[in-house]
Design a protein around this motif. Structure first.
Motif, PDB file in Angstrom:
ATOM      1  N   VAL A  60       0.805  -1.231  -0.090  1.00  0.00           N
ATOM      2  CA  VAL A  60       0.206   0.043   0.057  1.00  0.00           C
ATOM      3  C   VAL A  60       0.891   1.191   0.280  1.00  0.00           C
ATOM      4  N   PRO A  61       1.257   1.820  -1.177  1.00  0.00           N
ATOM      5  CA  PRO A  61       2.489   2.588  -1.159  1.00  0.00           C
ATOM      6  C   PRO A  61       2.190   3.908  -0.851  1.00  0.00           C
ATOM      7  N   TRP A  62       0.890   4.169  -0.903  1.00  0.00           N
ATOM      8  CA  TRP A  62       0.190   5.526  -0.634  1.00  0.00           C
ATOM      9  C   TRP A  62      -0.312   5.670   0.680  1.00  0.00           C
ATOM     10  N   ALA A  63      -0.157   4.716   1.697  1.00  0.00           N
ATOM     11  CA  ALA A  63      -0.302   4.785   3.091  1.00  0.00           C
ATOM     12  C   ALA A  63       0.624   5.961   3.532  1.00  0.00           C
ATOM     13  N   VAL A  64      -0.003   6.562   4.729  1.00  0.00           N
ATOM     14  CA  VAL A  64       0.897   7.815   5.218  1.00  0.00           C
ATOM     15  C   VAL A  64       1.319   7.279   6.602  1.00  0.00           C
ATOM     16  N   ILE A  65       2.574   7.322   6.993  1.00  0.00           N
ATOM     17  CA  ILE A  65       2.902   7.001   8.380  1.00  0.00           C
ATOM     18  C   ILE A  65       3.106   8.168   9.051  1.00  0.00           C
ATOM     19  N   ASN A  66       2.379   8.206  10.155  1.00  0.00           N
ATOM     20  CA  ASN A  66       2.186   9.214  10.955  1.00  0.00           C
ATOM     21  C   ASN A  66       3.361   9.273  12.191  1.00  0.00           C
ATOM     22  N   GLY A  67       4.064  10.480  12.361  1.00  0.00           N
ATOM     23  CA  GLY A  67       4.931  10.624  13.304  1.00  0.00           C
ATOM     24  C   GLY A  67       6.439  10.442  12.761  1.00  0.00           C
ATOM     25  N   PRO A  68       7.209   9.915  13.425  1.00  0.00           N
ATOM     26  CA  PRO A  68       8.634   9.739  13.213  1.00  0.00           C
ATOM     27  C   PRO A  68       8.685   8.692  12.266  1.00  0.00           C
ATOM     28  N   PRO A  69       9.909   8.659  11.530  1.00  0.00           N
ATOM     29  CA  PRO A  69      10.365   7.704  10.663  1.00  0.00           C
ATOM     30  C   PRO A  69      10.292   6.517  11.521  1.00  0.00           C
ATOM     31  N   PRO A  70       9.872   5.381  10.975  1.00  0.00           N
ATOM     32  CA  PRO A  70       9.903   3.981  11.813  1.00  0.00           C
ATOM     33  C   PRO A  70      10.966   3.726  12.626  1.00  0.00           C
ATOM     34  N   GLU A  71      12.003   3.929  11.928  1.00  0.00           N
ATOM     35  CA  GLU A  71      13.588   3.572  12.567  1.00  0.00           C
ATOM     36  C   GLU A  71      13.908   4.407  13.734  1.00  0.00           C
ATOM     37  N   LYS A  72      13.254   5.492  13.827  1.00  0.00           N
ATOM     38  CA  LYS A  72      13.597   6.515  14.938  1.00  0.00           C
ATOM     39  C   LYS A  72      12.483   6.514  16.061  1.00  0.00           C
ATOM     40  N   GLY A  73      11.463   5.898  15.735  1.00  0.00           N
ATOM     41  CA  GLY A  73      10.401   5.725  16.713  1.00  0.00           C
ATOM     42  C   GLY A  73      10.539   4.676  17.816  1.00  0.00           C
ATOM     43  N   ALA A  74       9.658   4.473  18.584  1.00  0.00           N
ATOM     44  CA  ALA A  74       9.717   3.088  19.452  1.00  0.00           C
ATOM     45  C   ALA A  74       9.431   2.073  18.625  1.00  0.00           C
TER      46      ALA A  74
ATOM     47  N   HIS B  57       7.824  -0.514  18.997  1.00  0.00           N
ATOM     48  CA  HIS B  57       6.622  -1.466  19.080  1.00  0.00           C
ATOM     49  C   HIS B  57       5.311  -0.656  18.579  1.00  0.00           C
ATOM     50  N   ILE B  58       5.516   0.623  18.106  1.00  0.00           N
ATOM     51  CA  ILE B  58       4.428   1.248  17.621  1.00  0.00           C
ATOM     52  C   ILE B  58       4.524   1.976  16.408  1.00  0.00           C
ATOM     53  N   LEU B  59       3.522   1.691  15.483  1.00  0.00           N
ATOM     54  CA  LEU B  59       3.335   2.250  14.144  1.00  0.00           C
ATOM     55  C   LEU B  59       2.047   2.912  13.910  1.00  0.00           C
ATOM     56  N   SER B  60       2.175   4.117  13.666  1.00  0.00           N
ATOM     57  CA  SER B  60       0.674   4.625  13.237  1.00  0.00           C
ATOM     58  C   SER B  60       0.623   5.046  11.985  1.00  0.00           C
ATOM     59  N   VAL B  61      -0.313   4.415  11.146  1.00  0.00           N
ATOM     60  CA  VAL B  61      -0.560   4.496   9.582  1.00  0.00           C
ATOM     61  C   VAL B  61      -1.760   5.104   9.200  1.00  0.00           C
ATOM     62  N   SER B  62      -1.814   5.843   8.118  1.00  0.00           N
ATOM     63  CA  SER B  62      -3.361   6.224   7.932  1.00  0.00           C
ATOM     64  C   SER B  62      -3.486   5.966   6.133  1.00  0.00           C
ATOM     65  N   PHE B  63      -4.827   5.644   6.267  1.00  0.00           N
ATOM     66  CA  PHE B  63      -5.356   5.415   4.775  1.00  0.00           C
ATOM     67  C   PHE B  63      -6.286   6.571   4.354  1.00  0.00           C
ATOM     68  N   PRO B  64      -5.872   7.514   3.884  1.00  0.00           N
ATOM     69  CA  PRO B  64      -6.701   8.731   3.592  1.00  0.00           C
ATOM     70  C   PRO B  64      -7.923   8.197   2.889  1.00  0.00           C
ATOM     71  N   GLY B  65      -9.265   8.686   3.210  1.00  0.00           N
ATOM     72  CA  GLY B  65     -10.503   8.406   2.585  1.00  0.00           C
ATOM     73  C   GLY B  65     -10.959   7.174   3.182  1.00  0.00           C
TER      74      GLY B  65
END
Length: 384
Positions: free
Chosen positions: A279-293, A295-303
């Motif tokens: 899902v290449p158009w998904a939006v990752i919210n917050g820090p780049p994954p490698e710089k965040g915690a 165990h937590i990944l926030s991802v959005s699918f606009p619409g």
């Protein structure tokens, strides 16, 4: 339904089987009150001491600085209100951030109603507060600074060590409280070296039962108790100790000593790579994954609204969250996503994927495939 995949571990974790056994043993055989003078009470007191020492060892602090509570919310309330009441003659100004957990934000809102002044610091698009902003916000009447270590919605990691250092450089330094509920057991945290005065942790985020937490308090720090009774926990938190929960908490911390701390980052890396491809158009919210915690990944699918996606995934056996489990049922826009400047459609389309040491690499790949499937199905429904 086949194998279920649980990815809502930031809300709560499943109790580890070894922890459940220890809790059951305590309830059935070591059920004495640790305040009782007979053999059963002394046996319970020994288990209480062992759990306290185990948690203290994990934090690198003295055991007498660990006080058991009913969970992270009570630990945060005790730290914040207890400090405010203990130091009200020195000042009535506190500092926190705009993205704290509700158990911190709502506690400060209560203090504002009682006459305290609170500064809510902004964060950048990665969800990280600037230490310079903290320094500039400090006033002569500032008595408390409370900043979480890891954000529970987007996984941003705050520069706690740097903030602790600058606070200690102040002449009459404010008390420094850290909500470490989401970081304890996943990231290193060193209260003594980092200048932390008060630190909150919770059992059910690390595979212990719900209803147990702890507050670390540096020697010399004074807080006002919030409840009165028999003087347990050296008068800081009266009430008969929750021995099954405390034993389970200690056992969970013991188990965590054996895990590979890099494992969660490996799981997250697989999940991110699979999602990015599918899902290449998904939006990752917050820090780049490698710089965040890890165990937590926030991802959005606009619409696609987050709660719609949550239930679509649930139907296929994947369990995720949409934000803080303590407030997500209320349906308003996430204060965290709002603080990092997320657009409305991105914020409304956010889900939170949160991992634990009990998840597997194969579950990450399966979850990504199911998310892709749900996105395609829901996109088609939206277009119709």
């Amino acid at each position: 339904m086949g194998h279920e995949i649980y990815l809502d571990n930031a809300a709560t974790t499943p109790v580890h089987p070894g922890v459940a056994e220890a809790v059951m043993e305590c309830m059935l055989h070591d059920f004495g009150n640790p305040s009782s003078l007979h053999r059963m009470g002394l046996r319970a007191e020994k288990k209480l001491k062992e759990a306290r020492e185990r948690i203290a060892l994990a934090l690198g602090v003295d055991a007498e600085g660990v006080f058991f509570t009913s969970g992270g919310t009570e630990a945060n309330n005790l730290a914040i209100i207890g400090t405010a009441l203990a130091r009200k003659r020195e000042g009535r100004h506190c500092i926190t951030t705009q993205i704290e957990h509700p158990s911190v934000l709502n506690t400060f809102k209560y203090l504002e109603k009682e006459g305290w002044e609170v500064t809510y610091l902004p964060v950048n698009r990665d969800g990280v507060v600037s230490p310079d902003d903290v320094r500039r916000a400090i006033r002569p009447d500032t008595v408390l600074v409370s900043i979480m270590h890891v954000n529970n919605e987007i996984g941003s990691i705050q520069p706690i060590q740097e903030i602790g250092r600058l606070l200690k450089a102040q002449g009459n330094s404010p008390v420094f409280h850290v909500d470490a509920v989401q970081s304890f057991g996943k990231l290193d945290i060193k209260p003594v070296q980092w200048g932390i005065d008060l630190l909150s942790i919770s059992g059910h985020k690390i595979h212990a039962p719900k209803g147990i937490g702890a507050l670390y308090m540096r020697k010399g720090v004074k807080i006002h108790p919030l409840q009165w009774g028999g003087g347990q926990e050296r008068g800081v938190r009266s009430g008969t100790e929750n021995m099954p929960g405390i034993v389970g908490f200690g056992e969970a911390v013991r188990w965590l000593e054996e895990v590979d701390r890099d494992y969660l980052y490996r799981l997250k890396g697989i999940l991110v790579a699979e999602l990015t491809e599918k899902v290449p158009w998904a939006v990752i919210n917050g820090p780049p994954p490698e710089k965040g915690a890890p165990h937590i990944l926030s991802v959005s699918f606009p619409g696609i609204r987050g709660e719609v996606m949550l239930h679509a995934l649930e139907e296929k056996g994947v369990y995720v969250g949409t934000g803080s489990a303590c407030s997500s049922r209320r349906g308003h826009m996430s204060h965290v996503l709002e603080a990092i400047g997320a657009k409305k459609d991105v914020a409304q389309g956010a889900i939170r994927l949160s991992l634990s040491y009990l998840n597997t690499e194969d579950e990450m790949r399966q979850a990504a495939r199911i998310i892709e499937q749900c996105v395609k199905e829901l996109e088609g429904f939206v277009r119709r």
